[in-house]
Each structure stands twice: as structure tokens, then as C-alpha cells.
Motif scaffolding. Structure first.
Motif, PDB file in Angstrom:
ATOM      1  N   LEU A  42     -25.037 -44.039  -3.120  1.00 25.24           N
ATOM      2  CA  LEU A  42     -24.310 -45.230  -3.525  1.00 25.24           C
ATOM      3  C   LEU A  42     -23.041 -44.849  -4.272  1.00 25.24           C
ATOM      4  N   ASP A  43     -21.974 -45.544  -3.936  1.00 22.65           N
ATOM      5  CA  ASP A  43     -20.738 -45.494  -4.717  1.00 22.65           C
ATOM      6  C   ASP A  43     -20.549 -46.898  -5.284  1.00 22.65           C
ATOM      7  N   VAL A  44     -20.781 -47.012  -6.602  1.00 22.28           N
ATOM      8  CA  VAL A  44     -20.712 -48.306  -7.279  1.00 22.28           C
ATOM      9  C   VAL A  44     -19.456 -48.327  -8.143  1.00 22.28           C
ATOM     10  N   ASP A  45     -18.419 -48.982  -7.656  1.00 19.13           N
ATOM     11  CA  ASP A  45     -17.139 -49.026  -8.379  1.00 19.13           C
ATOM     12  C   ASP A  45     -16.703 -47.626  -8.803  1.00 19.13           C
ATOM     13  N   GLY A  46     -16.903 -46.656  -7.911  1.00 19.67           N
ATOM     14  CA  GLY A  46     -16.468 -45.287  -8.176  1.00 19.67           C
ATOM     15  C   GLY A  46     -17.523 -44.380  -8.757  1.00 19.67           C
ATOM     16  N   GLU A  47     -18.633 -44.911  -9.211  1.00 19.04           N
ATOM     17  CA  GLU A  47     -19.724 -44.088  -9.735  1.00 19.04           C
ATOM     18  C   GLU A  47     -20.684 -43.708  -8.613  1.00 19.04           C
ATOM     19  N   GLN A  48     -21.134 -42.437  -8.625  1.00 12.60           N
ATOM     20  CA  GLN A  48     -21.988 -41.921  -7.565  1.00 12.60           C
ATOM     21  C   GLN A  48     -23.448 -41.886  -8.016  1.00 12.60           C
TER      22      GLN A  48
END
Length: 682
Positions: free
Chosen positions: A641-647
Motif C-alpha cells: 500500500l502507498d497511502v498518501d506517500g507512506e509505504q
């Protein structure tokens, strides 16, 4: 065979639009309508010779004889023979409690007639009798079907006259007649209901519709090879001189049934099933030769004077197939609801063909409330991609159209969603032997019901992640028997962008399927790696979509192959829809696949198992590469997952299953259909 073209038959017909439908406050439309009109639907059969005749059908139309007069339009429902987790041949699992619930729900929706395709277990007839005795002025009438137990006439070298095929149908006709009259005992066996039938429900049998949707190749082979087969007219049914071998075979078997019924002292309309593929008309614009290869004509299979119940032309007719409905000249001259309506035009052509001899009954019609579609239809009535409310409204409109057009009856397909069903543009993507163990949102045939069969959570199919820092507070992934659910909670507000990559098939590729979601833009798209694109399995050649050389493909379903110079057509099913999928929510949208829960700062997504490449999640089998596609056993699904740039990363695993649980509910929008039932059969 005499075949009439639409150009000769069809005259200009303009139908008045029905009044708009609104929701009904009554929980029991049937009772409310009966009370308002003073209508009494209790049976009032006539006596003709030594036969009791509950209903008649002939040149003047169809009439069900009741205490308050003749009912000349029968709006009904088709009832299948299975529930989730079962194949239709496992019919004996149906019990009295199930039938009791179904009959009560049908009554509450104002349904007057139920059609079944084969003999049901004894509990069906016991409970129908019990229900009707408890509701004497508003009983549930029965259209009894008899299916073809041996359909091997479709195989090379065999015909309907093949002894095993002929004997099996003859025996099934006699045994089903005995079951209806409460006079049958037979052992349990695959594909048949077994037990002892003691309850006679014949007083509520309004008609019989026997046989199947005739296979065109098997029908043509029968007509050619058996053209000289000996034939003797029956006492109750006889084929005309210009009848084909198939029509003579049908006439002989209708006479078998009528003979069995006459021995019990009853006569009602007896008809055989048919569909547009083998209708008696010509369709020069049909691009698929098999869809206009051969005809079976009810005008060549007629009752004699000894059968007062008569007959009618029974058709399974849907608004999206075959293709000739979209292209045939003249069909658009018929209007409904103020617009040209090619489906109404097709029904008008069928009526023209039988006019003056018998009425038309549309014994199956409807649209499904599925995420996926398999064909484009008339006036937006596609074979899928409808919310529950849209599907119910379309069904109600078509039912009203049939009544306004003078059709003698319309039977919505179907009562309850059926998980075992297949459809042409997903059947190569899934395991045929285990479809009944999960409910695929992309397979439209599984979603025709008025009653939803909602899935429950798969036990031990969940994973979670609690990051120690960053903007992502919590990730929860879980699964039911239709969808994989991904829920991402933010610390200071719901996430706005989600990129989800799924590693499904073992191999060097890190991702096989992916989701790109932007809540601010309101867009969501599922994509599939080129080598795994399931559309490749639905075409014969190597060219299957304009962008097929791209590394990633937007997920689509093919709804029509390139035919007769027309380009291929696609359903952009991977284009996700925002909304609430909670049936209790006032804004419920069964098509919704993502939503933002503002109170909890959570972005929620639900992806069908088939959008993640699973051919059978119940056995953890994924769709692999190649043509035909490899079936790959997988341990689970790896999610990045890439959540607003967080992996973030986690694995979803689950146990295999062979049994399922489900819940049922009447679908959203069914009140509109209930109002149509109440208006058309007060």
C-alpha cells in the motif's frame, strides 16, 4: 418451415407510457390491492366434459378463472432450485422452512403466480397447499415446469429422438404430473427431487411450461435426421402438417403430459419453453449465425378440441440479447414511455406471429443488479451494471409494458440470487465446479434475484497493521465470499490517495493487480498486468483490445466480440464507484466499491475476488498466465500500500472452504416492482 419476417408482420404500434411508480407504504400490496378492489383470487374452475378447467388459453387470450372473474394478465416470478453453496442438482436440500419464508415474502410483494422449472421436493407442495389454505382469497398460483433430464441431444450424433433422451423426458413428464397431484414416490438421485409427494396442489396449477431453451445445433440436427420419423397425432395435442421433426417431438410429449393430467380430471394451458435463439421469425441483421439458425414454432404444436385448457407461446425474452434487437429494422417503430423501444418491438413481432391463434407469455425477463455486465441492451437495459434500485425499476417498467401491450403474462427472473450461475465473459475466468461457493460480482447471471443473498465474512480471513508513526493509524484487510475489504484509517483525517498493489501469482513480478484511488478527484481504477488480463480468454484470436501491448491494462469485461464489421464492446468494470454499500443506509448503492467514513477518518474499499485474479477463492486458486489460463494454487495475497506517500505491506491469508453462510433480504427498490404487481393483478 413457414417463417415470417418482421417487415411483413410488424405494424406501427405506439404504446402509452405507464404512470410513474412511487414507493408503497403498505407491507402487503397483494392484500391491500385485493381489499381496495374487492377482488377475490380464489380458484373457480369450470367443468368441460369430465375435466376441471381452472384456466384457458386460446385465440381470445389467457384467462384464469377466479371467484371475482377471469384474470387475463398473470404477473409472476421464476423460482430456481438452489441456494448459495449448492448446485441446482442438489435440490433436496430445500426444506419446508425455506419455502414457508419464500411464499410469505412473495405474498408481501403482491406476486400472484410462481413458476418452477422442475418438480421440487415434497415440502414445496406441502407448504404451497398450507399457504394457500391460509390465504384463500389471495392464493399463490403455480406454473409447473418439466425440464429435460437428458440434454445429450446437443452432442454430435444424437437428437431429441435418441431413445435415452426421449424416454427420460416422457418419464419426467409423467412423474411430475403425479407429484403435482400428490401421487408419487421416487428415490433421491442427483438432479432430481426425491421423496414421497402426498399433497395435491392441482387446484392452484394455472398452467404448465415444459422443456428447455432449445439448442440450435441440436434442434437443426433433429429436424434433418428425423425428418421422416413416424408420427401419430395425439388425443390432446397434435403437430400441424408443416411441423418440423422437433415440433412433432414436442407435440408428442405435450400429449403425454395432457394425458396424465386428464387422467386426474384436470386441464389447463400446456406450453413449451422457447427463446429468441429458436424463435420462428427471421432476423437478417443477427451477426451470430447460431442465433438465427433454426426455428421452433408454437403455431405448429396445437391442442385438439379434447383439450379445453389450450396453449400459449412461451418465451424467455430479455432486452439485451440476441443482437438483432439492437439492429433489426422496424423494431424501433414501437414506443414505450414516450421513446422508441426495440424490446417492445420484438415482443410485438412475436405477438403478431401468434395473433388469432394463441397469446404470448413472456415466461422469463429481467435485468441483474450485478457489478459486471455481459451485453449492452435496449434503452440502457444492459445485462448487468445496474444498482438494485435500477434493476427493480427496469423490471417494473417491462412488466407494465407487457400488460399494456396485451401480453398474457410476464414472469420476472428470478426470485433469489443464484451463486452457481455462469456467463460467457467470466466463465473462462473461474472454476466451473466451485462457483456455488462464492458470489462473484462480475458474473451477472448470479445477481438476477429480487431477494439478495448477502455473503458473510470468511472465517480467519483478515490481516491488520498498526504503524508506530506517520499519518496512517490503522490498516485492516478482511474478506467475505464476494469481496476483499481494505480499510485504511488516518491519524488526522481520512487518506486521500491510495495505491494498492496485489501480488497474487508466484513469480518474479512484484504486482499482478493494482488499484489507483484518488478521493479528492473522485476516481478509482483497477488495473491488471498484461499477461494476466482475463479478457484475452474471451476471444479466439490474439487481438483482444486496442491497448493490449501496454504493460498494464484497465480492467474491463468484454460485452461483445468484434462481429459483422462492428468493433468489440467493453464494460469498464474496473472504474470504481463511490458510495455506501450498507443496505440500511438511505443512500445505499449496490454498485459502490469505495467510500470515506468521515467519523472515523477511514477510507474503505471493497474489491471483488475476481478483480484480484482469483478463479476460486474458496480453494485459493488464482488465474495464471497462458491461453487457456493456468490455474495456480496460492498461499494468499501479498498487498503493498502507498497511502498518501507512506509505504505499508501485509499479507492476506485465509483457509479454504467448502461450506458457506449467507443472509437474505429483499433488494432495495423492490417496492416499485411490488407496486407494479399490485396494480396489474389487484
Amino acid at each position: 418451415m413457414v417463417r415470417r419476417s418482421l417487415g411483413v408482420l410488424l405494424t406501427l404500434v405506439t404504446l402509452l407510457a405507464a404512470a410513474g411508480c412511487t414507493g408503497s407504504d403498505s407491507p402487503d400490496p397483494a392484500a391491500a390491492a385485493a381489499t381496495a378492489s374487492g377482488s377475490d383470487w380464489s380458484p373457480a374452475p369450470r367443468t368441460v366434459g369430465d375435466l376441471d378447467v381452472l384456466a384457458t388459453s386460446g385465440p381470445g387470450g389467457l384467462a384464469l378463472h377466479t371467484a371475482s372473474g377471469a384474470k387475463t394478465f398473470l404477473p409472476g416470478i421464476n423460482l430456481g432450485s438452489t441456494t448459495p453453496g449448492h448446485q441446482p442438482g442438489e435440490i433436496d436440500h430445500l426444506d419446508a422452512a425455506t419455502y414457508r419464508t419464500w411464499f410469505s415474502q412473495m405474498h408481501d410483494l403482491g406476486i400472484r403466480v410462481v413458476r418452477v422449472y422442475a418438480a421440487h421436493p415434497p415440502a414445496f407442495y406441502d407448504e404451497l397447499d398450507r399457504f394457500n389454505r391460509a390465504h384463500p382469497t389471495a392464493p399463490l398460483y403455480l406454473v409447473q415446469g418439466v425440464y429435460l433430464p437428458d440434454e445429450s441431444y446437443t452432442e454430435a450424433g444424437r437428437t431429441l429422438y435418441t431413445p435415452s433422451v426421449d424416454r427420460a423426458f416422457t418419464e419426467e413428464l409423467r412423474e411430475t404430473s403425479a407429484a403435482v397431484h400428490g401421487d408419487l414416490t421416487r428415490p433421491e438421485q442427483p438432479g432430481h427431487a426425491g421423496g414421497t409427494w402426498r399433497t395435491d396442489v392441482s387446484r392452484w396449477v394455472v398452467s404448465w411450461i415444459v422443456g428447455v431453451e432449445w439448442d440450435p445445433e441440436g434442434t437443426r440436427r433433429t429436424d434433418r435426421r428425423e425428418a421422416g420419423a413416424a408420427y401419430e397425432p395425439g388425443r390432446y395435442f397434435a403437430a400441424t402438417r408443416d411441423a418440423t421433426a422437433t415440433e412433432r417431438w414436442i407435440a408428442r410429449h405435450l400429449d403425454v403430459l395432457a394425458t396424465a393430467e386428464a387422467a386426474h380430471g384436470t386441464s389447463v394451458p400446456v406450453a413449451f419453453a422457447n427463446w429468441p435463439t429458436t424463435d420462428p421469425l427471421t432476423h437478417p441483421t443477427e451477426p451470430l449465425p447460431a442465433e438465427d439458425l433454426v426455428g421452433v414454432d408454437a403455431m405448429h404444436v396445437l391442442p385438439t378440441r379434447a383439450w379445453p385448457g389450450g396453449t400459449f407461446a412461451s418465451f424467455h425474452a430479455y432486452p439485451y440479447y440476441p443482437d438483432f434487437q439492437r439492429f433489426e429494422r422496424g423494431l424501433d417503430r414501437v414506443e414505450w414511455e414516450g421513446e422508441p423501444d426495440r424490446y417492445a418491438g420484438y415482443l410485438a413481432s412475436l405477438q403478431q406471429h401468434v395473433a388469432g391463434t394463441m397469446p404470448l407469455v413472456v415466461s422469463e425477463f429481467g435485468v441483474p443488479s450485478s457489478l459486471g455486465s455481459a451485453h449492452e441492451g435496449t434503452r440502457g437495459r444492459d445485462q448487468g451494471s445496474h444498482s438494485e434500485q435500477e434493476a427493480m425499476a427496469m423490471n417494473a417498467s417491462m412488466l407494465r409494458m407487457m400488460a399494456a401491450q396485451g401480453v398474457a403474462g410476464g414472469f420476472v427472473f428470478s426470485w433469489e440470487d443464484e451463486w452457481f450461475k455462469r456467463t460467457w465473459n467470466t466463465q473462462e475466468h473461474t472454476d466451473a465446479e466451485r462457483r456455488q461457493l462464492w458470489h462473484d460480482p462480475l458474473t451477472n447471471e448470479q445477481w438476477f434475484g429480487l431477494v439478495a443473498t448477502d455473503t458473510t465474512q470468511v472465517p480467519d480471513a483478515a490481516a491488520e497493521l498498526v504503524p508506530e508513526g506517520g499519518d496512517t493509524k490503522y490498516v485492516h484487510v478482511w474478506a467475505d465470499h464476494s469481496y476483499v475489504h481494505v480499510e485504511v484509517t488516518g491519524r488526522d483525517g481520512a487518506p486521500t490517495r491510495l495505491r494498492l498493489e496485489a501480488d497474487v501469482v508466484p513469480g518474479p513480478e512484484e504486482a499482478d493487480h493494482r488499484l489507483l484511488l484518488d478521493t479528492e478527484a473522485g476516481t478509482g481504477q483497477v488495473q491488471v498486468r498484461r499477461a494476466l488480463d482475463p479478457v484475452r480468454l474471451d476471444v479466439r484470436g490474439t487481438s483482444y483490445r486496442p491497448d493490449q501491448d501496454a504493460a498494464w491494462h484497465d480492467l474491463v469485461l468484454m460485452t461483445n466480440r468484434a462481429l459483422a464489421g462492428r468493433p468489440a464492446e467493453y464494460d469498464p468494470v474496473g472504474r470504481l464507484v463511490e458510495g455506501s454499500w450498507d443496505p440500511q443506509d438511505a443512500s445505499y448503492d449496490s454498485m459502490a466499491t469505495w467510500q470515506v467514513e468521515e467519523e472515523t477518518d477511514t477510507l474503505e474499499v471493497r474489491l471483488p475476488w475476481s478483480m484480484l485474479g482469483m478463479a476460486d477463492p474458496s480453494a485459493r486458486v488464482a488465474l495464471g498466465e497462458g491461453r487457456p489460463a493456468a490455474r495456480v494454487q496460492v498461499p494468499g495475497i501479498g498487498l503493498a500500500l502507498d497511502v498518501d506517500g507512506e509505504q505499508h505491506a501485509l499479507d492476506l491469508t485465509w483457509p479454504t472452504w467448502n461450506r458457506v453462510e449467507h443472509t437474505t433480504r429483499v433488494k432495495a427498490g423492490a417496492d416499485v416492482l411490488a407496486e407494479a404487481y399490485a396494480d396489474l393483478a389487484p
